[in-house]
Scaffold this motif. Structure first.
Motif, short mmCIF file in Angstrom:
data_model
loop_
_atom_site.label_atom_id
_atom_site.label_comp_id
_atom_site.label_asym_id
_atom_site.label_seq_id
_atom_site.Cartn_x
_atom_site.Cartn_y
_atom_site.Cartn_z
N LEU A 1 0.84 -1.20 0.00
CA LEU A 1 0.00 0.00 0.00
C LEU A 1 0.87 1.25 0.00
O LEU A 1 1.89 1.32 0.69
CB LEU A 1 -0.92 0.01 1.22
N SER A 2 0.45 2.26 -0.76
CA SER A 2 1.26 3.47 -0.90
C SER A 2 1.44 4.21 0.41
O SER A 2 2.42 4.93 0.59
CB SER A 2 0.61 4.40 -1.93
N PHE A 3 0.51 4.04 1.35
CA PHE A 3 0.59 4.77 2.62
C PHE A 3 0.92 3.86 3.80
O PHE A 3 0.77 4.27 4.96
CB PHE A 3 -0.71 5.55 2.87
N TYR A 4 1.37 2.64 3.52
CA TYR A 4 1.82 1.76 4.60
C TYR A 4 3.07 2.36 5.24
O TYR A 4 3.97 2.85 4.56
CB TYR A 4 2.13 0.36 4.07
N ARG A 5 3.14 2.31 6.55
CA ARG A 5 4.25 2.89 7.30
C ARG A 5 5.35 1.83 7.49
O ARG A 5 5.37 1.10 8.46
CB ARG A 5 3.76 3.43 8.64
N HIS A 6 6.29 1.81 6.52
CA HIS A 6 7.34 0.78 6.52
C HIS A 6 8.27 0.88 7.72
O HIS A 6 8.72 -0.14 8.25
CB HIS A 6 8.16 0.89 5.23
N LEU A 7 8.60 2.10 8.14
CA LEU A 7 9.57 2.29 9.22
C LEU A 7 8.88 2.66 10.52
O LEU A 7 9.37 3.49 11.29
CB LEU A 7 10.61 3.35 8.83
N SER A 8 7.75 2.05 10.76
CA SER A 8 7.11 2.21 12.07
C SER A 8 7.94 1.46 13.11
O SER A 8 8.93 0.79 12.79
CB SER A 8 5.68 1.65 12.03
N ALA A 9 7.55 1.56 14.38
CA ALA A 9 8.25 0.82 15.43
C ALA A 9 8.31 -0.67 15.06
O ALA A 9 7.35 -1.22 14.52
CB ALA A 9 7.54 1.01 16.77
N TRP A 10 9.44 -1.30 15.35
CA TRP A 10 9.74 -2.66 14.89
C TRP A 10 8.60 -3.64 15.12
O TRP A 10 8.20 -4.38 14.23
CB TRP A 10 11.00 -3.14 15.60
N GLN A 11 8.05 -3.66 16.34
CA GLN A 11 7.03 -4.65 16.66
C GLN A 11 5.70 -4.38 15.97
O GLN A 11 4.80 -5.22 15.99
CB GLN A 11 6.81 -4.72 18.17
N THR A 12 5.55 -3.19 15.36
CA THR A 12 4.31 -2.85 14.67
C THR A 12 4.41 -3.07 13.16
O THR A 12 3.44 -2.84 12.44
CB THR A 12 3.90 -1.39 14.93
N GLN A 13 5.57 -3.49 12.67
CA GLN A 13 5.73 -3.75 11.24
C GLN A 13 5.08 -5.09 10.89
O GLN A 13 5.02 -6.00 11.71
CB GLN A 13 7.22 -3.77 10.87
N TRP A 14 4.63 -5.23 9.65
CA TRP A 14 3.89 -6.43 9.26
C TRP A 14 4.68 -7.70 9.54
O TRP A 14 4.12 -8.72 9.95
CB TRP A 14 3.46 -6.37 7.79
#
Length: 292
Positions: A173-186
């Protein structure tokens, strides 16, 4: 003072060092062997590339590291740093961080991530002294009662299409937050799910990453929300978030525990919705990044 790999310790010694490193911490971070090993595996921590610092042949501190490739960049995460209480305040933490950054360079890391409790001024100052910058404030919220479904009704009639899937499905997704906090990444959300919301024109306008945990009796015990976003620029952003939360936190009649993990506080529409639902903050952190 020498540095060795965490993998050179026995499992029992790793756990003992972890617990000594977090003795007197702001929150109880004590782990037993099973929980330590589970955390190591689930959060993709590398014992081979985690460091232990020794003084006079005694392990007195550590940093645990995880690595993954995100959008072509090698990203490292500091998954826990601790110094035994009697050795704090002696500059050991800074030497450990400097050696850890050297390890990152040896491993070809491009971006380093970590989180620190907002009240832990010493840790924040340490990480900033070796080049980390605070980029976001993170909040964890919780709710343990039934939810009022009426609070998630859209402000105006709307038609959204909901799709459930695996966490990896939000990656493109274009607005997916790739560099969110580690444990919140897909990639961190083992056994998790995603919700993807589309509008009447079939444009994807929102998503969530979450996990449902069931007790031994088979009943829903916990719902944990890790990311929840609407596409930027939409006038109906609040309604999109309401549609997403309606799926994530159902059934509303359940009194299971509902938590959010490391939601960015700049997502004010989401935070406002959660607070109106009765969620309260139980942990606040800062997200820190260093580019190598």
């Amino acid at each position: 003072m020498i540095f060795k790999k965490m993998s050179e310790l026995s499992a029992d010694d790793m756990v003992s060092l972890w617990n000594k490193g977090f003795e007197g911490y702001f929150i109880n971070s004590t782990l037993n062997l099973d929980k330590f090993l589970s955390r190591t595996v689930n959060e993709e921590l590398s014992l081979e590339h985690s460091l232990v610092v020794y003084e006079n042949s005694e392990p007195i501190g550590f940093v645990m590291n995880g690595f993954r490739v995100i959008e072509g960049k090698k990203v490292a995460w500091n998954g826990g740093t601790g110094i035994a209480a009697e050795h704090r305040g002696k500059g050991i933490g800074k030497k450990l961080m400097e050696r850890n950054l050297q390890l990152y360079r040896e491993q070809g890391v491009d971006i380093a991530l970590l989180e620190a409790l907002i009240q832990n001024e010493a840790a924040k100052k340490l990480y900033q002294s070796v080049g980390y910058d605070i980029t976001e404030q993170l909040i964890c919220l919780q709710h343990t009662e039934t939810l009022d479904a009426s609070l998630l009704q859209p402000n105006v009639p709307s038609r959204y299409v909901t799709k459930r899937g695996l966490p990896v499905e939000v990656k493109g997704l274009s607005f997916y937050r790739h560099l969110s906090a580690w444990q919140t990444q897909w990639a961190s959300i083992k056994d998790g799910e995603c919700i993807i919301i589309s509008d009447e024109e079939d444009e994807v306008v929102g998503y969530a990453l979450f996990k449902r945990v069931f007790g031994e009796d088979g009943k829903l015990a916990t719902i944990a929300l890790y990311q929840c976003e609407s596409i930027p620029g939409r006038a109906d952003a609040v309604n999109i978030l309401k549609a997403v939360l309606s799926e994530v936190f159902a059934p509303f009649s359940s009194s299971c525990k509902r938590i959010t993990m490391n939601i960015i506080d700049s997502n004010t529409k989401l935070v406002g919705l959660l607070e109106r639902l009765g969620f309260t903050t139980f942990v606040e952190q800062v997200h820190m990044i260093r580019h190598l």
